[in-house]
Design an enzyme around this catalytic site. Sequence first.
Site, PDB file in Angstrom:
ATOM      1  N   ASP A   1     -11.718  23.041 -14.839  1.00  0.00           N
ATOM      2  CA  ASP A   1     -12.428  24.313 -14.727  1.00  0.00           C
ATOM      3  C   ASP A   1     -13.932  24.065 -14.584  1.00  0.00           C
ATOM      4  O   ASP A   1     -14.496  23.192 -15.251  1.00  0.00           O
ATOM      5  CB  ASP A   1     -12.144  25.172 -15.971  1.00  0.00           C
ATOM      6  N   ILE A   2     -14.569  24.850 -13.720  1.00  0.00           N
ATOM      7  CA  ILE A   2     -15.996  24.678 -13.452  1.00  0.00           C
ATOM      8  C   ILE A   2     -16.846  25.107 -14.652  1.00  0.00           C
ATOM      9  O   ILE A   2     -17.994  24.671 -14.800  1.00  0.00           O
ATOM     10  CB  ILE A   2     -16.382  25.464 -12.178  1.00  0.00           C
TER      11      ILE A   2
ATOM     12  N   ASN B   1      -3.812  34.540 -17.900  1.00  0.00           N
ATOM     13  CA  ASN B   1      -4.441  35.851 -17.978  1.00  0.00           C
ATOM     14  C   ASN B   1      -3.878  36.767 -16.894  1.00  0.00           C
ATOM     15  O   ASN B   1      -3.409  36.306 -15.849  1.00  0.00           O
ATOM     16  CB  ASN B   1      -5.959  35.728 -17.786  1.00  0.00           C
TER      17      ASN B   1
ATOM     18  N   GLY C   1      -9.591  39.647 -18.634  1.00  0.00           N
ATOM     19  CA  GLY C   1     -10.688  38.978 -17.941  1.00  0.00           C
ATOM     20  C   GLY C   1     -10.243  38.197 -16.720  1.00  0.00           C
ATOM     21  O   GLY C   1     -10.907  37.262 -16.278  1.00  0.00           O
TER      22      GLY C   1
ATOM     23  N   SER D   1     -10.066  36.931 -13.291  1.00  0.00           N
ATOM     24  CA  SER D   1     -11.189  37.028 -12.351  1.00  0.00           C
ATOM     25  C   SER D   1     -10.951  36.339 -11.011  1.00  0.00           C
ATOM     26  O   SER D   1     -11.653  36.629 -10.041  1.00  0.00           O
ATOM     27  CB  SER D   1     -12.451  36.440 -12.995  1.00  0.00           C
TER      28      SER D   1
ATOM     29  N   HIS E   1      -3.055  31.181 -12.133  1.00  0.00           N
ATOM     30  CA  HIS E   1      -3.507  29.889 -12.663  1.00  0.00           C
ATOM     31  C   HIS E   1      -3.220  29.820 -14.147  1.00  0.00           C
ATOM     32  O   HIS E   1      -3.431  30.776 -14.881  1.00  0.00           O
ATOM     33  CB  HIS E   1      -5.002  29.667 -12.399  1.00  0.00           C
ATOM     34  N   LEU E   2      -2.726  28.670 -14.547  1.00  0.00           N
ATOM     35  CA  LEU E   2      -2.405  28.405 -15.946  1.00  0.00           C
ATOM     36  C   LEU E   2      -3.552  27.585 -16.520  1.00  0.00           C
ATOM     37  O   LEU E   2      -3.883  26.521 -15.995  1.00  0.00           O
ATOM     38  CB  LEU E   2      -1.091  27.624 -16.001  1.00  0.00           C
ATOM     39  N   HIS E   3      -4.195  28.114 -17.582  1.00  0.00           N
ATOM     40  CA  HIS E   3      -5.267  27.375 -18.253  1.00  0.00           C
ATOM     41  C   HIS E   3      -4.645  26.407 -19.254  1.00  0.00           C
ATOM     42  O   HIS E   3      -3.847  26.823 -20.106  1.00  0.00           O
ATOM     43  CB  HIS E   3      -6.181  28.321 -19.040  1.00  0.00           C
TER      44      HIS E   3
HETATM   45  P1  5GP Z   1      -9.406  33.770 -15.234  1.00  0.00           P
HETATM   46  O1  5GP Z   1     -10.468  34.422 -16.071  1.00  0.00           O
HETATM   47  O2  5GP Z   1      -9.229  34.457 -13.900  1.00  0.00           O
HETATM   48  O3  5GP Z   1      -8.118  33.559 -15.947  1.00  0.00           O
HETATM   49  O4  5GP Z   1      -9.938  32.307 -14.948  1.00  0.00           O
HETATM   50  C1  5GP Z   1     -10.605  31.904 -13.811  1.00  0.00           C
HETATM   51  C2  5GP Z   1     -11.184  30.548 -14.105  1.00  0.00           C
HETATM   52  O5  5GP Z   1     -11.567  29.946 -12.881  1.00  0.00           O
HETATM   53  C3  5GP Z   1     -12.429  30.594 -14.990  1.00  0.00           C
HETATM   54  O6  5GP Z   1     -12.193  29.823 -16.159  1.00  0.00           O
HETATM   55  C4  5GP Z   1     -13.535  30.011 -14.108  1.00  0.00           C
HETATM   56  O7  5GP Z   1     -14.456  29.234 -14.829  1.00  0.00           O
HETATM   57  C5  5GP Z   1     -12.742  29.195 -13.104  1.00  0.00           C
HETATM   58  N1  5GP Z   1     -13.387  29.058 -11.807  1.00  0.00           N
HETATM   59  C6  5GP Z   1     -13.950  30.048 -11.072  1.00  0.00           C
HETATM   60  N2  5GP Z   1     -14.433  29.563  -9.923  1.00  0.00           N
HETATM   61  C7  5GP Z   1     -14.176  28.226  -9.921  1.00  0.00           C
HETATM   62  C8  5GP Z   1     -14.440  27.172  -8.976  1.00  0.00           C
HETATM   63  O8  5GP Z   1     -15.000  27.360  -7.900  1.00  0.00           O
HETATM   64  N3  5GP Z   1     -14.023  25.924  -9.337  1.00  0.00           N
HETATM   65  C9  5GP Z   1     -13.400  25.671 -10.517  1.00  0.00           C
HETATM   66  N4  5GP Z   1     -13.034  24.404 -10.761  1.00  0.00           N
HETATM   67  N5  5GP Z   1     -13.116  26.643 -11.417  1.00  0.00           N
HETATM   68  C10 5GP Z   1     -13.513  27.895 -11.121  1.00  0.00           C
END
Ligand code: 5GP
Length: 113
Positions: A29-30, A86, A92, A94, A99-101
């Site tokens: 994650d970035i 999520n 949240g 986004s 995607h699975l964290h």
């Molecule tokens: P969500 O909140 O949708 O479950 O998680 C989206 C995740 O994607 C966030 O943790 C965010 O930091 C990550 N993310 C967003 N843009 C990028 C990107 O360009 N590269 C990477 N590696 N992660 C990203």
Amino acid sequence: MDCLFCDIASGRLASKKAYEDDDILAFHDINPQAPVHVLVIPKKHVASLLDLAPEDDALVGALVRTARDLAHRLGLSERGFRLVLNCGADAGYSVFHVHLHLIGGRALGWPPG
Ligand code: 5GP
Ligand code: ZN
């Protein structure tokens, strides 16, 4: 279609890869929320959990198993880790590609914020 994670899955956008096979990509994650924060995604575009179909069951199983294997490889299986999916505004969500964290490497609070 304009999708950030499709661009990462295809390699059009760079990422720090943790695992890849024909169907799945895992990358760091970035904006990590813990010492280990990896996103495990299907290469196939699925916009959210709400769009998963019965034919995706094997893919979802592979996502979870891949995350579990990564947790082991990244040294988290003894202390523990968390897998998060999520969905929707209250969670949240986004980036609109499932995607699975995989989060770990520190004690995680419960309930989550
Ligand atoms: P969500 O909140 O949708 O479950 O998680 C989206 C995740 O994607 C966030 O943790 C965010 O930091 C990550 N993310 C967003 N843009 C990028 C990107 O360009 N590269 C990477 N590696 N992660 C990203
Ligand atoms: Zn996508």
